[in-house]
Write a protein that holds these residues in place. Structure first.
Motif, short mmCIF file in Angstrom:
data_model
loop_
_atom_site.label_atom_id
_atom_site.label_comp_id
_atom_site.label_asym_id
_atom_site.label_seq_id
_atom_site.Cartn_x
_atom_site.Cartn_y
_atom_site.Cartn_z
N ARG A 206 5.37 -0.49 10.69
CA ARG A 206 5.68 -1.87 10.28
C ARG A 206 4.97 -2.21 8.98
NH1 ARG A 206 5.36 -6.52 14.63
NH2 ARG A 206 6.09 -7.56 12.73
N ILE A 207 3.72 -1.77 8.83
CA ILE A 207 3.01 -2.03 7.58
C ILE A 207 3.69 -1.32 6.41
CG2 ILE A 207 0.83 -1.61 6.37
CD1 ILE A 207 -0.61 -2.02 9.02
N GLN A 208 4.11 -0.06 6.63
CA GLN A 208 4.80 0.67 5.58
C GLN A 208 6.11 -0.02 5.20
OE1 GLN A 208 5.64 4.70 6.62
NE2 GLN A 208 6.25 5.28 4.55
N LYS A 209 6.84 -0.50 6.17
CA LYS A 209 8.09 -1.21 5.90
C LYS A 209 7.83 -2.49 5.12
CE LYS A 209 12.21 -3.03 8.23
NZ LYS A 209 12.87 -3.26 9.55
N THR A 210 6.76 -3.20 5.45
CA THR A 210 6.41 -4.43 4.72
C THR A 210 6.05 -4.13 3.28
OG1 THR A 210 5.61 -5.43 6.78
CG2 THR A 210 4.89 -6.42 4.73
N ILE A 211 5.27 -3.06 3.07
CA ILE A 211 4.88 -2.67 1.70
C ILE A 211 6.12 -2.32 0.88
CG2 ILE A 211 3.67 -0.94 0.35
CD1 ILE A 211 1.60 -0.80 2.56
N ASN A 212 7.01 -1.53 1.45
CA ASN A 212 8.21 -1.13 0.72
C ASN A 212 9.08 -2.34 0.39
OD1 ASN A 212 7.43 1.54 0.91
ND2 ASN A 212 8.62 1.94 2.75
N SER A 213 9.24 -3.24 1.33
CA SER A 213 10.08 -4.42 1.09
C SER A 213 9.50 -5.29 -0.02
CB SER A 213 10.21 -5.23 2.38
OG SER A 213 10.96 -6.40 2.16
N ALA A 214 8.18 -5.52 0.00
CA ALA A 214 7.55 -6.37 -1.01
C ALA A 214 7.63 -5.74 -2.40
CB ALA A 214 6.09 -6.64 -0.63
N LEU A 215 7.36 -4.44 -2.50
CA LEU A 215 7.35 -3.78 -3.81
C LEU A 215 8.77 -3.61 -4.37
CD1 LEU A 215 4.59 -1.11 -3.22
CD2 LEU A 215 4.40 -3.29 -4.40
N VAL A 216 9.73 -3.35 -3.50
CA VAL A 216 11.12 -3.25 -3.97
C VAL A 216 11.59 -4.60 -4.50
CG1 VAL A 216 13.49 -2.94 -3.17
CG2 VAL A 216 11.77 -1.28 -2.57
N THR A 217 11.17 -5.68 -3.86
CA THR A 217 11.52 -7.01 -4.35
C THR A 217 10.94 -7.27 -5.74
OG1 THR A 217 11.56 -7.84 -2.08
CG2 THR A 217 11.43 -9.47 -3.83
N VAL A 218 9.70 -6.85 -5.95
CA VAL A 218 9.08 -7.04 -7.27
C VAL A 218 9.77 -6.19 -8.32
CG1 VAL A 218 6.94 -6.75 -8.57
CG2 VAL A 218 6.86 -7.68 -6.26
N ILE A 219 10.12 -4.96 -7.97
CA ILE A 219 10.73 -4.06 -8.95
C ILE A 219 12.16 -4.47 -9.28
CG2 ILE A 219 11.48 -1.66 -9.30
CD1 ILE A 219 9.09 -0.78 -7.65
N SER A 220 12.89 -4.99 -8.31
CA SER A 220 14.31 -5.30 -8.52
C SER A 220 14.55 -6.55 -9.34
CB SER A 220 15.01 -5.44 -7.16
OG SER A 220 14.45 -6.51 -6.42
#
Length: 266
Positions: A206-220
């Motif tokens: 769950r933590i890994q999924k949260t990290i990926n979601s937050a960083l993908v939002t910043v990058i996109s």
């Protein structure tokens, strides 16, 4: 009288442990040792996770919303200024700030993704070793219990063979009872640690999924390139030079050069 009470108290407190050790033998000592190691590992994991686990806090959510609406250098700067001592221990805070600054510096997108993936793995790496220890304990405890049972059965039947088959049923059942104690202890240790390992792995995912979601939002989020003052000044000078050359060409045509060229060709 006080000495007798003290002896009774110590006998009660040390009785179950010593009785287990007598019934299980060396295998029971190993089981108790790995159980203690598992408890210490779990406590360390909980304390370490309380301070150093990536957390998607309300401040980070608000910062990402501001970044989505208007990406600029003000968002990571304000996020850094508002961060307290506890927030600075959050690896996700540093990941988001570094990613925003990389986007503002026009860093290559592929390089940003590789850096983000490496930093995210480094943030979760301290939790992998304790999880592995707990998983090993959950898998090893039943095997150790079975080993103790086999050794106890061998001892019981060896004693029976030494008496040339004259051992009674009570002696044989007592030996089997003592041998099965290690199996029960191994299962008692393995079941809770297996549940803890599954729960910890679920939390890490769950933590890994949260990290990926937050960083993908910043990058996109599309970021417009911001020109420096020197570049703007150079661009203005080039525009003024172009305008001056255009005006000189217009003056040249107004002086009649264009008419003489037309007469020569005509």
């Amino acid at each position: 009288m006080s000495e007798s009470l003290l002896a009774d108290t110590t006998g009660i407190s040390a009785g179950p442990v010593s009785q287990l050790l007598e019934m299980g033998g060396p295998v029971m000592i190993v089981l108790l040792a790995i159980a203690l190691a598992g408890v210490v590992t779990f406590i360390y994991l909980m304390l370490f996770g309380t301070f150093f686990a990536p957390r998607f806090t309300a401040k980070l959510k608000n910062a990402i919303k501001e970044w989505q609406q208007k990406p600029g250098s003000s968002t990571p700067e304000q996020l850094q200024k508002r961060a307290g001592r506890y927030a600075k221990l959050n690896p996700l805070h540093h990941l988001i700030v570094n990613t925003m600054n990389a986007r503002l510096d026009d860093t290559d997108s592929q390089q940003i993704r590789e850096s983000v993936a490496r930093d995210a793995h480094d943030a979760l790496e301290p939790f992998e070793a304790p999880l592995k220890i707990i998983e090993v304990i959950a898998a090893l405890a039943p095997l150790l219990g079975l080993l103790g049972t086999v050794l106890g059965m061998m001892e019981a039947f060896g004693a029976m063979a030494a008496t040339e088959g004259r051992a009674n049923a009570s002696q044989l059942s007592g030996g089997i009872y003592e041998a099965l104690t290690t199996t029960a202890a191994g299962l008692v240790i393995a079941i809770p640690f297996a549940a803890l390992a599954a729960w910890i792995e679920f939390r890490l995912r769950r933590i890994q999924k949260t990290i990926n979601s937050a960083l993908v939002t910043v990058i996109s989020v599309p970021v417009t390139s911001q020109e420096s003052p020197a570049a703007v000044e150079t661009r203005d000078e080039s525009v003024s030079d172009t305008g001056a050359r255009s005006r000189r060409m217009a003056d040249y045509s107004e002086d009649g050069h264009q008419g003489r060229l037309a007469n020569a060709t005509g």
